[in-house]
Design a protein around this motif. Structure first.
Motif, mmCIF file in Angstrom:
data_model
loop_
_atom_site.group_PDB
_atom_site.id
_atom_site.type_symbol
_atom_site.label_atom_id
_atom_site.label_comp_id
_atom_site.label_asym_id
_atom_site.label_seq_id
_atom_site.Cartn_x
_atom_site.Cartn_y
_atom_site.Cartn_z
ATOM 1 N N HIS A 231 0.817 -1.218 0.000
ATOM 2 C CA HIS A 231 0.000 0.000 0.000
ATOM 3 C C HIS A 231 0.853 1.272 0.000
ATOM 4 C CE1 HIS A 231 -3.308 -2.717 0.661
ATOM 5 N NE2 HIS A 231 -2.757 -3.129 1.791
ATOM 6 N N GLY A 232 2.034 1.195 -0.586
ATOM 7 C CA GLY A 232 2.862 2.390 -0.724
ATOM 8 C C GLY A 232 3.712 2.713 0.480
ATOM 9 N N ILE A 233 3.730 1.869 1.521
ATOM 10 C CA ILE A 233 4.637 2.112 2.639
ATOM 11 C C ILE A 233 6.071 2.029 2.103
ATOM 12 C CG2 ILE A 233 5.497 1.229 4.839
ATOM 13 C CD1 ILE A 233 2.737 0.143 5.404
ATOM 14 N N PRO A 234 6.885 3.063 2.304
ATOM 15 C CA PRO A 234 8.236 3.078 1.723
ATOM 16 C C PRO A 234 9.206 2.236 2.550
ATOM 17 C CG PRO A 234 7.860 5.087 2.944
ATOM 18 C CD PRO A 234 6.563 4.323 2.996
ATOM 19 N N GLY A 235 9.077 0.916 2.478
ATOM 20 C CA GLY A 235 9.852 0.024 3.324
ATOM 21 C C GLY A 235 11.349 0.206 3.199
ATOM 22 N N ASP A 236 11.829 0.495 1.981
ATOM 23 C CA ASP A 236 13.277 0.635 1.790
ATOM 24 C C ASP A 236 13.796 1.999 2.243
ATOM 25 O OD1 ASP A 236 12.100 2.123 -0.200
ATOM 26 O OD2 ASP A 236 13.218 1.201 -1.853
ATOM 27 N N SER A 237 12.921 2.859 2.745
ATOM 28 C CA SER A 237 13.348 4.155 3.261
ATOM 29 C C SER A 237 13.503 4.156 4.777
ATOM 30 C CB SER A 237 12.345 5.249 2.856
ATOM 31 O OG SER A 237 12.329 5.407 1.452
ATOM 32 N N PHE A 238 13.155 3.051 5.426
ATOM 33 C CA PHE A 238 13.384 2.916 6.856
ATOM 34 C C PHE A 238 14.836 2.508 7.098
ATOM 35 C CE2 PHE A 238 8.870 2.738 6.626
ATOM 36 C CZ PHE A 238 8.371 3.076 7.881
ATOM 37 N N VAL A 239 15.440 3.056 8.127
ATOM 38 C CA VAL A 239 16.842 2.784 8.442
ATOM 39 C C VAL A 239 16.939 2.171 9.837
ATOM 40 C CG1 VAL A 239 19.145 3.792 8.757
ATOM 41 C CG2 VAL A 239 17.632 4.649 6.961
ATOM 42 N N ARG A 240 17.678 1.098 9.950
ATOM 43 C CA ARG A 240 17.820 0.371 11.215
ATOM 44 C C ARG A 240 18.784 1.101 12.152
ATOM 45 N NH1 ARG A 240 20.993 -4.525 12.640
ATOM 46 N NH2 ARG A 240 19.751 -5.885 14.010
ATOM 47 N N HIS A 241 18.348 1.288 13.398
ATOM 48 C CA HIS A 241 19.169 1.928 14.419
ATOM 49 C C HIS A 241 19.128 1.110 15.699
ATOM 50 C CE1 HIS A 241 19.936 5.996 12.634
ATOM 51 N NE2 HIS A 241 18.874 5.666 11.922
ATOM 52 N N LEU A 242 20.197 1.177 16.446
ATOM 53 C CA LEU A 242 20.212 0.591 17.778
ATOM 54 C C LEU A 242 19.669 1.621 18.756
ATOM 55 C CD1 LEU A 242 20.982 -1.728 19.661
ATOM 56 C CD2 LEU A 242 23.256 -0.687 19.867
ATOM 57 N N LEU A 243 18.671 1.236 19.538
ATOM 58 C CA LEU A 243 18.003 2.131 20.478
ATOM 59 C C LEU A 243 18.333 1.691 21.899
ATOM 60 C CD1 LEU A 243 14.482 2.113 18.777
ATOM 61 C CD2 LEU A 243 16.437 3.602 18.244
ATOM 62 N N ARG A 244 18.870 2.617 22.693
ATOM 63 C CA ARG A 244 19.187 2.329 24.087
ATOM 64 C C ARG A 244 18.578 3.411 24.974
ATOM 65 N NH1 ARG A 244 25.018 1.620 22.408
ATOM 66 N NH2 ARG A 244 25.419 -0.612 22.223
ATOM 67 N N VAL A 245 17.701 3.009 25.888
ATOM 68 C CA VAL A 245 17.097 3.931 26.856
ATOM 69 C C VAL A 245 16.951 3.185 28.171
ATOM 70 C CG1 VAL A 245 15.136 5.419 27.410
ATOM 71 C CG2 VAL A 245 15.785 5.073 25.029
ATOM 72 N N LYS A 246 17.634 3.673 29.210
ATOM 73 C CA LYS A 246 17.600 3.027 30.519
ATOM 74 C C LYS A 246 17.992 1.554 30.354
ATOM 75 C CE LYS A 246 14.282 6.311 32.434
ATOM 76 N NZ LYS A 246 12.996 6.532 33.113
ATOM 77 N N LEU A 247 17.141 0.617 30.777
ATOM 78 C CA LEU A 247 17.458 -0.809 30.665
ATOM 79 C C LEU A 247 17.006 -1.405 29.338
ATOM 80 C CD1 LEU A 247 16.499 -2.018 34.273
ATOM 81 C CD2 LEU A 247 18.758 -1.348 33.398
#
Length: 216
Positions: free
Chosen positions: A155-171
């Motif tokens: 449905h047009g979601i730009p899947g290849d425009s998402f970028v993977r990041h490591l997320l760290r917050v508290k635990l």
């Protein structure tokens, strides 16, 4: 969906009243434009942000719902911000997650709820909004919902425009997928940092209204 308004605590009381009014209109309007009636979603407001619980499973077409909801949020931000100056625009960090949750005495309980708010508060997500002053939205999706729904481009979601990041917050520590409509999501970094990178397509461009899966 967890969401939070940038810079809310620095506003005066009148401005905070105005932001909350526009935020309420934005969330309800986006749900309505995504085809949801008031009984099909629930919200837990928290002043400058909140939690929205969207339906899943059964007869729900999740890719279509997410695509239409993102389109509606993007359009809705343009509507509630109008011609306002930069200091009074609503700029959102938004996190998408999925999981089992329970109603409790003071809101909702479940790992997905806690993790969605942690994702929303993560450094790369905050940095992405700061790095893109012209953008009013940064979206981060949990790895599972990205792999199951977003990456396929339904449905047009730009899947290849998402970028993977490591997320760290508290635990909390996990990978999430960032998308900034019309902006820079940053290259993936193992340490969770997000330096400058080439811009990604805008949501309005990638969810083209002339395509046969247009939802409006």
């Amino acid at each position: 969906m967890a969401y939070d308004v940038e810079g809310y605590s620095g506003l005066g009381q009148e401005a905070q009243f105005d932001v909350q009014r526009r935020l309420r209109a934005l969330v309800d309007g986006a749900c309505a434009r995504a085809g949801l009636s008031p009984g099909e979603y629930e919200t837990q407001p928290q002043g400058d942000g909140g939690l929205a619980l969207l339906p899943t499973g059964g007869k729900v077409d999740e890719p279509r719902l997410i695509a239409s909801f993102l389109r509606a949020v993007t359009a809705g931000l343009g509507g509630v911000n109008g011609l306002r100056d930069a200091g009074s625009r609503i700029r959102l960090r938004m996190a998408l997650h999925e999981g089992v949750i329970y109603r409790a005495d003071h809101g909702y309980v479940g790992d997905a709820v806690v993790e969605a708010f942690r994702m929303c508060d993560a450094g790369p997500v905050r940095d992405a909004l700061r790095r893109n002053p012209g953008a009013d939205l940064v979206l981060v999706a949990a790895d599972r919902i990205y792999q199951d729904v977003l990456r396929h481009g339904h449905h047009g979601i730009p899947g290849d425009s998402f970028v993977r990041h490591l997320l760290r917050v508290k635990l909390f520590e996990a990978h999430g997928w960032l998308f900034v409509p019309g902006g820079d999501s940053g290259p993936a970094r193992a340490d969770g940092e997000s330096p400058d990178a080439p811009s990604t397509p805008s949501l309005a461009d990638t969810l083209d209204g002339d395509r046969p899966y247009d939802l409006w």
